[in-house]
Design an enzyme around this catalytic site. Structure first.
Site, PDB file in Angstrom:
ATOM      1  N   HIS A   1      -1.867   7.249   3.533  1.00  0.00           N
ATOM      2  CA  HIS A   1      -0.406   7.315   3.586  1.00  0.00           C
ATOM      3  C   HIS A   1       0.052   8.576   2.853  1.00  0.00           C
ATOM      4  O   HIS A   1      -0.245   8.768   1.670  1.00  0.00           O
ATOM      5  CB  HIS A   1       0.214   6.087   2.924  1.00  0.00           C
ATOM      6  CG  HIS A   1       0.056   4.820   3.716  1.00  0.00           C
ATOM      7  ND1 HIS A   1      -0.449   4.800   4.993  1.00  0.00           N
ATOM      8  CD2 HIS A   1       0.352   3.530   3.400  1.00  0.00           C
ATOM      9  CE1 HIS A   1      -0.447   3.549   5.435  1.00  0.00           C
ATOM     10  NE2 HIS A   1       0.034   2.763   4.487  1.00  0.00           N
TER      11      HIS A   1
ATOM     12  N   CYS B   1       0.816  -1.220   0.000  1.00  0.00           N
ATOM     13  CA  CYS B   1       0.000   0.000   0.000  1.00  0.00           C
ATOM     14  C   CYS B   1       0.851   1.272   0.000  1.00  0.00           C
ATOM     15  O   CYS B   1       0.398   2.319  -0.469  1.00  0.00           O
ATOM     16  CB  CYS B   1      -0.966   0.001   1.184  1.00  0.00           C
ATOM     17  SG  CYS B   1      -0.195  -0.158   2.801  1.00  0.00           S
TER      18      CYS B   1
END
Length: 380
Positions: free
Chosen positions: A271, A157
């Site tokens: 993120h 990810c």
């Protein structure tokens, strides 16, 4: 009109498995027909396995599953057979995924969020809109392993936002080097980490455990953990592979140099990455922004149901992107870029990129990957 096909979900009771349910229950192409989880959930309805509707409910999403899904019997994942449905989605832990996914792939395709098959040289680790040119390696995987199906894992990810942001720049201007520092959400450490962090915040002033280089419950609040086991190696390895070429039956990684440092921060989802690049060819900030804004990949060309209108969104605000406000742009399926400016290095630039680690970076991204494989005839 696209014919709907039957799908099964491996690891259906976990966090990512639940997101598969949420993203597939009303899908125009895929219909959930089978759910699989650990032995302790086997034989129960999906509602019973989750304690749905009780104080001990482990269904953590706002929207409830359809009654039809709640009534499905959950079966032991080790008993899953490839002849039951047309396509499997896997949210299994990597240590379990290797055996289970490989067994199923003898007969049927598996699209996975696990890393078990990510690093084999015959694996199509797929990031929609970035590396469709690698898809022919599926034929090599099938031939080598004697499979009728295949396993397509998603990238890590953290890699996803970085690689997606680099793709238009690499294609148009080339890259000499990339440096990245990440600020990664707590949800990337799993549901247990999120629960622990929430409990700690409610506790207000409970004693913290001793610091640890790995995840320890209760270490997130007011803190930054400058180490995530294996993360930096994954980012460095996967980024150049995703942007590499497919030559004579193998993937040749991109040749630019990459360095990174990964950090866990007290943010729930999203993120955020500070990226520093040196392009091979001279360009301007405006040309970089134009390349990002104009970029469209195969999901957009094919009009896939889960594809965002554009995979990269550029913001001009000097203090954006921010996870709290921007990680759900286009349903969490894009990379949001801001703070683009030159730096002191020759052909050097820096920017911030944000991507949603549990949407594009997990189940919803895997659904988009499956849509592409179905649209080109690899899922029957």
């Amino acid at each position: 009109m696209v014919a709907r096909i039957s799908v099964g979900i491996l690891g259906a009771t976990g966090e990512v498995g639940q997101k598969f349910v949420a993203n597939l229950q009303n899908h125009p192409w895929f219909q959930i027909s089978a759910l699989f989880a650990s032995e302790r959930s086997a034989g129960k309805s999906y509602a019973e396995a989750l304690g749905f509707g009780t104080e001990e409910s482990r269904w953590f999403l706002k929207a409830a599953p359809e009654r039809r899904i709640l009534d499905l019997e959950v079966r032991d994942v080790n008993e899953a057979r490839g002849d039951e449905v047309d396509l499997f989605f896997s949210a299994l832990p990597s240590e379990t995924a290797l055996g289970v996914e490989g067994k199923i792939a003898r007969e049927k395709p598996v699209v996975s969020t696990a890393s078990a098959y990510r690093y084999f040289d015959d694996s199509f680790t797929y990031l929609p809109g970035v590396n469709e040119k690698h898809v022919k390696i599926i034929e090599i995987q099938q031939r080598r392993r004697g499979w009728k199906g295949f396993v397509v894992p998603q990238p890590n990810c953290t890699t996803i936002g970085l690689a997606l942001s680099l793709k238009p720049i690499y294609d148009r201007f080339g890259l000499e080097r990339v440096t990245m520092a990440s600020m990664q959400a707590v949800s990337g450490a799993g549901y247990a980490a999120v629960s622990s962090w929430a409990s700690q915040r409610r506790a207000q002033g409970s004693n913290l455990p001793e610091p640890s280089p790995e995840y320890v419950p209760g270490t997130f609040e007011g803190n930054v953990i400058p180490y995530i086991k294996g993360e930096e190696e994954k980012v460095k390895r996967e980024t150049v592979k995703l942007l590499g070429d497919f030559i004579e039956g193998r993937i040749v990684p991109a040749s630019f140099k990459i360095a990174c440092k990964c950090n866990r921060v007290p943010v729930l989802d999203g993120h955020t990455e500070s990226v520093f690049i040196e392009t091979r060819d001279k360009c301007t900030v405006e040309e970089l922004k134009e390349a990002w804004r104009n970029y469209r990949g195969e999901p957009q060309r094919l009009g896939l149901p889960t594809a965002p209108r554009q995979p990269i969104v550029v913001t001009e605000a000097v203090d954006r992107p921010q996870p709290r406000f921007d990680c759900l742009v286009e349903g969490g399926m894009v990379a949001v870029i801001g703070g683009v400016e030159p730096n002191v290095f020759e052909n050097g630039f820096q920017y911030t990129v944000l991507s949603h680690n549990t949407e594009l970076g997990a189940a919803k991204g895997a659904v988009l990957a499956a849509e592409y494989l179905y649209s080109i005839g690899l899922v029957k």
